[in-house]
Design a protein around this motif. Structure first.
Motif, mmCIF file in Angstrom:
data_model
loop_
_atom_site.group_PDB
_atom_site.id
_atom_site.type_symbol
_atom_site.label_atom_id
_atom_site.label_comp_id
_atom_site.label_asym_id
_atom_site.label_seq_id
_atom_site.Cartn_x
_atom_site.Cartn_y
_atom_site.Cartn_z
ATOM 1 N N GLN A 1 21.596 -2.729 6.624
ATOM 2 C CA GLN A 1 21.184 -2.010 5.410
ATOM 3 C C GLN A 1 20.041 -2.741 4.700
ATOM 4 O OE1 GLN A 1 22.463 1.190 6.019
ATOM 5 N NE2 GLN A 1 21.895 1.119 3.883
ATOM 6 N N GLN A 2 20.148 -4.067 4.647
ATOM 7 C CA GLN A 2 19.089 -4.860 4.018
ATOM 8 C C GLN A 2 17.779 -4.691 4.800
ATOM 9 O OE1 GLN A 2 19.276 -6.536 1.110
ATOM 10 N NE2 GLN A 2 17.107 -7.014 1.291
ATOM 11 N N PHE A 3 17.898 -4.721 6.097
ATOM 12 C CA PHE A 3 16.710 -4.548 6.941
ATOM 13 C C PHE A 3 16.110 -3.159 6.753
ATOM 14 C CE2 PHE A 3 14.466 -3.936 10.997
ATOM 15 C CZ PHE A 3 13.645 -5.056 10.958
ATOM 16 N N ILE A 4 16.962 -2.138 6.690
ATOM 17 C CA ILE A 4 16.482 -0.769 6.479
ATOM 18 C C ILE A 4 15.830 -0.634 5.102
ATOM 19 C CG2 ILE A 4 17.235 1.628 6.131
ATOM 20 C CD1 ILE A 4 19.168 1.238 8.455
ATOM 21 N N THR A 5 16.417 -1.262 4.093
ATOM 22 C CA THR A 5 15.847 -1.226 2.742
ATOM 23 C C THR A 5 14.458 -1.861 2.737
ATOM 24 O OG1 THR A 5 18.056 -1.341 1.771
ATOM 25 C CG2 THR A 5 16.200 -1.900 0.342
ATOM 26 N N ALA B 1 23.996 3.763 13.963
ATOM 27 C CA ALA B 1 25.023 4.806 14.111
ATOM 28 C C ALA B 1 25.836 4.584 15.383
ATOM 29 C CB ALA B 1 24.361 6.187 14.128
ATOM 30 N N ASP B 2 25.154 4.199 16.470
ATOM 31 C CA ASP B 2 25.867 3.894 17.708
ATOM 32 C C ASP B 2 26.815 2.707 17.521
ATOM 33 O OD1 ASP B 2 24.585 5.939 19.029
ATOM 34 O OD2 ASP B 2 23.107 4.648 20.016
ATOM 35 N N LYS B 3 26.327 1.686 16.851
ATOM 36 C CA LYS B 3 27.148 0.486 16.621
ATOM 37 C C LYS B 3 28.354 0.823 15.739
ATOM 38 C CE LYS B 3 24.971 -3.094 18.434
ATOM 39 N NZ LYS B 3 25.556 -4.184 19.166
ATOM 40 N N LEU B 4 28.158 1.720 14.746
ATOM 41 C CA LEU B 4 29.260 2.099 13.869
ATOM 42 C C LEU B 4 30.350 2.835 14.652
ATOM 43 C CD1 LEU B 4 27.441 3.194 10.581
ATOM 44 C CD2 LEU B 4 28.962 1.246 10.891
ATOM 45 N N GLN B 5 29.957 3.592 15.643
ATOM 46 C CA GLN B 5 30.929 4.296 16.487
ATOM 47 C C GLN B 5 31.826 3.299 17.227
ATOM 48 O OE1 GLN B 5 31.526 7.567 16.857
ATOM 49 N NE2 GLN B 5 29.953 8.139 15.380
ATOM 50 N N ASN B 6 31.203 2.216 17.658
ATOM 51 C CA ASN B 6 31.929 1.217 18.442
ATOM 52 C C ASN B 6 32.595 0.162 17.571
ATOM 53 O OD1 ASN B 6 31.058 2.501 20.752
ATOM 54 N ND2 ASN B 6 29.246 1.203 20.933
ATOM 55 N N GLY B 7 32.217 0.133 16.321
ATOM 56 C CA GLY B 7 32.795 -0.846 15.418
ATOM 57 C C GLY B 7 31.786 -1.938 15.102
ATOM 58 N N LEU B 8 31.641 -2.240 13.841
ATOM 59 C CA LEU B 8 30.639 -3.197 13.390
ATOM 60 C C LEU B 8 31.213 -3.955 12.204
ATOM 61 C CD1 LEU B 8 27.642 -3.767 14.187
ATOM 62 C CD2 LEU B 8 26.973 -2.221 12.384
ATOM 63 N N SER B 9 30.923 -5.225 12.132
ATOM 64 C CA SER B 9 31.435 -6.026 11.013
ATOM 65 C C SER B 9 30.690 -5.664 9.733
ATOM 66 C CB SER B 9 31.277 -7.515 11.311
ATOM 67 O OG SER B 9 29.914 -7.870 11.274
ATOM 68 N N VAL B 10 31.326 -5.941 8.609
ATOM 69 C CA VAL B 10 30.743 -5.637 7.300
ATOM 70 C C VAL B 10 29.437 -6.413 7.122
ATOM 71 C CG1 VAL B 10 31.093 -5.810 4.804
ATOM 72 C CG2 VAL B 10 32.984 -5.108 6.278
ATOM 73 N N GLU C 1 14.733 4.502 14.961
ATOM 74 C CA GLU C 1 15.437 3.843 16.073
ATOM 75 C C GLU C 1 16.545 2.934 15.545
ATOM 76 O OE1 GLU C 1 12.298 1.827 18.132
ATOM 77 O OE2 GLU C 1 11.602 3.665 19.121
ATOM 78 N N LEU C 2 16.271 2.237 14.452
ATOM 79 C CA LEU C 2 17.262 1.342 13.873
ATOM 80 C C LEU C 2 18.461 2.128 13.345
ATOM 81 C CD1 LEU C 2 17.846 -1.607 13.222
ATOM 82 C CD2 LEU C 2 16.792 -1.249 11.007
ATOM 83 N N GLU C 3 18.200 3.272 12.718
ATOM 84 C CA GLU C 3 19.297 4.091 12.197
ATOM 85 C C GLU C 3 20.144 4.650 13.344
ATOM 86 O OE1 GLU C 3 17.166 6.839 9.720
ATOM 87 O OE2 GLU C 3 17.436 5.600 7.930
ATOM 88 N N VAL C 4 19.493 5.059 14.439
ATOM 89 C CA VAL C 4 20.231 5.551 15.605
ATOM 90 C C VAL C 4 21.063 4.418 16.201
ATOM 91 C CG1 VAL C 4 19.960 6.391 17.981
ATOM 92 C CG2 VAL C 4 18.637 7.431 16.139
ATOM 93 N N TYR D 1 3.372 5.319 11.130
ATOM 94 C CA TYR D 1 4.147 5.970 12.198
ATOM 95 C C TYR D 1 5.033 4.960 12.916
ATOM 96 C CZ TYR D 1 5.230 8.344 16.566
ATOM 97 O OH TYR D 1 5.886 8.870 17.643
ATOM 98 N N GLU D 2 4.486 3.794 13.198
ATOM 99 C CA GLU D 2 5.267 2.760 13.887
ATOM 100 C C GLU D 2 6.494 2.349 13.064
ATOM 101 O OE1 GLU D 2 2.666 -0.523 14.764
ATOM 102 O OE2 GLU D 2 1.396 0.712 16.070
ATOM 103 N N PHE D 3 6.284 2.166 11.755
ATOM 104 C CA PHE D 3 7.405 1.772 10.899
ATOM 105 C C PHE D 3 8.437 2.888 10.783
ATOM 106 C CE2 PHE D 3 4.417 -1.490 9.134
ATOM 107 C CZ PHE D 3 5.179 -2.583 9.494
ATOM 108 N N LEU D 4 7.970 4.144 10.687
ATOM 109 C CA LEU D 4 8.910 5.265 10.616
ATOM 110 C C LEU D 4 9.726 5.372 11.914
ATOM 111 C CD1 LEU D 4 6.681 7.947 8.869
ATOM 112 C CD2 LEU D 4 8.746 6.904 7.930
ATOM 113 N N LYS D 5 9.053 5.173 13.020
ATOM 114 C CA LYS D 5 9.739 5.234 14.300
ATOM 115 C C LYS D 5 10.745 4.095 14.419
ATOM 116 C CE LYS D 5 8.851 5.887 19.165
ATOM 117 N NZ LYS D 5 7.902 6.216 20.189
#
Length: 148
Positions: free
Chosen positions: A70-74, A54-63, A48-51, A40-44
């Motif tokens: 993505q590596q961290f999410i993988t 997504a917020d960072k992508l709205q504001n702009g994020l470097s490649v 949170e990381l995906e949210v 549960y902790e890892f899923l949460k």
């Protein structure tokens, strides 16, 4: 004459085995809860990381930051997959102990039921013997009166 159950040792042994299985079952439940909580902790954390991403992508994020996320999410998904397997194993172990505990309870109940029936038979026999002795005493007293 006191009552002594002929299968008392077996009943005691079965109760002891049932208690041991009960302890193992409680341990399996505890292990399942620990592993499920970790999952549960890892899923949460992933959510949170995906949210956050997504917020960072709205504001702009470097490649590079996107790749890093993505590596961290993988890696997090691999960890989640690992813990999902552990949860499945823990659940299976817990269910196995639960079934074993149910079987042990049934077995103990059988011996207890046999003990109850045996005690009833013993009491009935004691009552019959007592009645026979009373009858014999009555006959002897009656015969003693007749002789006088």
């Amino acid at each position: 004459m006191s009552y002594q159950y002929r299968f008392e040792r077996i009943l005691t042994l079965k109760e002891k085995e049932k208690d041991e299985v009960n302890e193992q079952y409680k341990g399996a439940i505890s292990k399942f809860e620990q592993v499920a909580e970790k999952l549960y902790e890892f899923l949460k954390k992933k959510e949170e990381l995906e949210v956050h991403q997504a917020d960072k992508l709205q504001n702009g994020l470097s490649v590079q930051d996107i790749r890093h996320h993505q590596q961290f999410i993988t890696n997090l998904e691999k960890t989640i997959s690992y813990y999902q397997d552990l949860v499945i194993q823990a659940r299976n172990r817990m269910n196995w102990y639960e079934e074993k505990l149910v079987d042990m309870n049934v077995e103990v109940k059988k011996y207890e039921k046999i003990k109850e029936k045996d005690l009833i038979i013993f009491q009935r026999n004691m009552k019959e013997n007592e009645n026979k002795q009373l009858d014999e005493v009555s006959v002897v007293q009656y015969m003693n009166r007749e002789i006088r």
